[in-house]
Design an enzyme around this catalytic site. Structure first.
Site, PDB file in Angstrom:
ATOM      1  N   HIS A 179       0.854  -1.199   0.000  1.00  0.00           N
ATOM      2  CA  HIS A 179       0.000   0.000   0.000  1.00  0.00           C
ATOM      3  C   HIS A 179       0.886   1.245   0.000  1.00  0.00           C
ATOM      4  CE1 HIS A 179      -3.325   2.588   0.401  1.00  0.00           C
ATOM      5  NE2 HIS A 179      -4.053   1.928   1.275  1.00  0.00           N
ATOM      6  N   HIS A 182      -2.690   6.843  -0.532  1.00  0.00           N
ATOM      7  CA  HIS A 182      -3.683   7.343   0.441  1.00  0.00           C
ATOM      8  C   HIS A 182      -3.131   7.898   1.742  1.00  0.00           C
ATOM      9  CE1 HIS A 182      -6.837   4.676  -1.763  1.00  0.00           C
ATOM     10  NE2 HIS A 182      -6.399   5.699  -2.477  1.00  0.00           N
ATOM     11  N   TYR A 184      -0.897   6.870   3.816  1.00  0.00           N
ATOM     12  CA  TYR A 184      -0.353   5.971   4.834  1.00  0.00           C
ATOM     13  C   TYR A 184       1.181   6.061   4.799  1.00  0.00           C
ATOM     14  CZ  TYR A 184      -5.230   4.796   4.930  1.00  0.00           C
ATOM     15  OH  TYR A 184      -6.591   4.906   5.020  1.00  0.00           O
TER      16      TYR A 184
HETATM   17  C1  8OZ Z   1     -11.433   3.707   3.897  1.00  0.00           C
HETATM   18  C2  8OZ Z   1     -11.475   3.619   5.282  1.00  0.00           C
HETATM   19  C3  8OZ Z   1     -10.361   3.151   5.952  1.00  0.00           C
HETATM   20  C4  8OZ Z   1      -9.233   2.784   5.252  1.00  0.00           C
HETATM   21  C5  8OZ Z   1      -7.513   3.267   1.977  1.00  0.00           C
HETATM   22  C6  8OZ Z   1      -7.322   1.385   3.427  1.00  0.00           C
HETATM   23  O1  8OZ Z   1      -7.977   4.386   1.758  1.00  0.00           O
HETATM   24  C7  8OZ Z   1      -7.999   2.479   3.116  1.00  0.00           C
HETATM   25  C8  8OZ Z   1      -9.209   2.886   3.860  1.00  0.00           C
HETATM   26  C9  8OZ Z   1     -10.318   3.354   3.203  1.00  0.00           C
HETATM   27  O2  8OZ Z   1      -6.627   2.789   1.251  1.00  0.00           O
END
Ligand code: 8OZ
Length: 365
Positions: A179, A182, A184
């Site tokens: 990932h 977004h 993270y």
């Molecule tokens: C929506 C709510 C919580 C996490 C992402 C893993 O946006 C998520 C996520 C999406 O990649």
């Protein structure tokens, strides 16, 4: 295996595995893990119902306890979690499907409530994301101010990704998706809105991409490039992500990925779950830098997906909400059948019983 037949419904060779079609279930956080962040019986059924899609990418799964940022998201760092996931992959495989898992570290998108010892979440820099997460009893609360990672801690987090990737293979997954999107941890290192470091992991584009490259190098070394994918979201502002120069940043990232050659690059085009044209970005220029498999996402319907594959814009197309509501989406597209709507009385995130999770109907056999 011939790829000359470029349709959404024809088989596709993804590294060592053959997908039944070019449709992919996007990774979708559902907050349904059981105590210990272990996938439970309903999760087995949920993924098994969707095994007719070419590839399932199971929801974002934390690589360590520290990596968690939301309630009831699954992990791949304990024996119980590995065993729970093994039941999922066994059932998907028994029904003829293929399944990857998305591995994440949420970084600053977390709260002390989810952290071991209720400590501050970790991030490239001590800059809070202007975003929220859900805590039982408290509701939606602001994410916590993170602590900047010490230089000496970074290799340990890279190792957590490596170990979780090995666990994923032990759990029977066909591969993993890192990932890198977004906001993270990996994406936060990439972007100048969140990364204010002055060491080898901050400043220049090359430095900000270093953590991503190290994670990908570790995971590719552990389980092989042919079982490692990555997701990027160049201009998605979700989770307070911002970047002043996304085009050169992501062109550098993809040039680096070309050297490592993961089995696919998965690109969220535009604003995740929202407009595809929120910010200018030249996706075709990005794709030209990669000779491997290109997967696209965000707001694709049947016509758009068919055109994207036929016209060569993408090799694979992933679907989020449509895969939640239509477990048999490939058949419905192929047969021009009507699609289910989202249930209005069931949450996308969390919930207890089957409603909204495993009771979206398939077409009658
Ligand atoms: C929506 C709510 C919580 C996490 C992402 C893993 O946006 C998520 C996520 C999406 O990649």
């Amino acid at each position: 295996m011939s790829h000359t037949e470029r349709t959404l419904y024809s088989p596709f060779q993804l590294g060592p595995i053959t997908l039944a079609n070019r449709m992919v279930m996007a990774p979708l956080t559902r907050n349904r893990a059981e105590p210990g962040n272990v996938p439970g019986p309903m999760t087995i059924e949920y993924y098994a119902q969707r095994a007719s899609v070419g590839l399932i990418i199971a929801e974002a799964t934390q690589v360590s306890a520290q990596a968690q940022g939301y309630i009831a998201t699954p992990g791949l760092h304990t024996p119980e979690q590995i065993a729970g996931w093994k039941k999922v992959t066994d059932e998907v495989h028994a029904r003829g499907g293929k399944i990857f898992v998305q591995l994440w570290h949420t970084g600053r998108m977390s709260h002390t409530a989810f952290q071991p010892g209720e400590k501050a979440p970790v991030a490239p820099s001590a800059v809070r994301a202007n975003a929220k997460t859900y805590i039982p009893g408290a509701g939606y609360v602001d994410t916590s101010e993170p602590r900047a990672l010490e230089l000496s801690e970074i290799a340990g987090i890279v190792d957590d990704f490596r170990t979780a990737a090995r666990h994923a293979i032990e759990a029977g997954f066909d591969g993993v998706e890192i990932h890198g999107a977004h906001g993270y941890l990996i994406d936060a290192f990439l972007r100048d809105g969140a990364n204010k470091r002055t060491d080898a992991y901050g400043g220049s584009i090359e430095n900000r991409a270093r953590f991503l490259v190290e994670v990908m190098t570790a995971v590719v070394g552990e389980i092989g490039a042919e079982r490692t994918g990555i997701r990027l979201s160049p201009v998605s502002p979700v989770n307070d992500s911002s970047e002043s120069q996304p085009q050169p940043l992501f062109e550098h990232v993809v040039r680096e990925l070309e050297k490592l050659h993961p089995v696919y690059i998965h690109v969220v085009e535009g604003f995740t779950g929202g407009p595809r044209d929120n910010a200018p970005f030249d996706y075709a220029a990005l794709r030209k830098l990669y000779s491997g498999v290109w997967m696209v996402n965000n707001g694709y319907d049947k016509a758009m997906a068919e055109a994207a594959v036929a016209g060569g814009h993408a090799d694979l197309v992933s679907f989020g909400r449509l895969m939640i509501t239509n477990p048999d989406l490939p058949r419905r597209f192929k047969e021009n059948a009507p699609l289910n709507e989202l249930f209005k009385d069931a949450p996308l995130y969390g919930g207890v019983g089957p409603h909204g999770y495993i009771d979206y109907p398939a077409l009658p056999a």
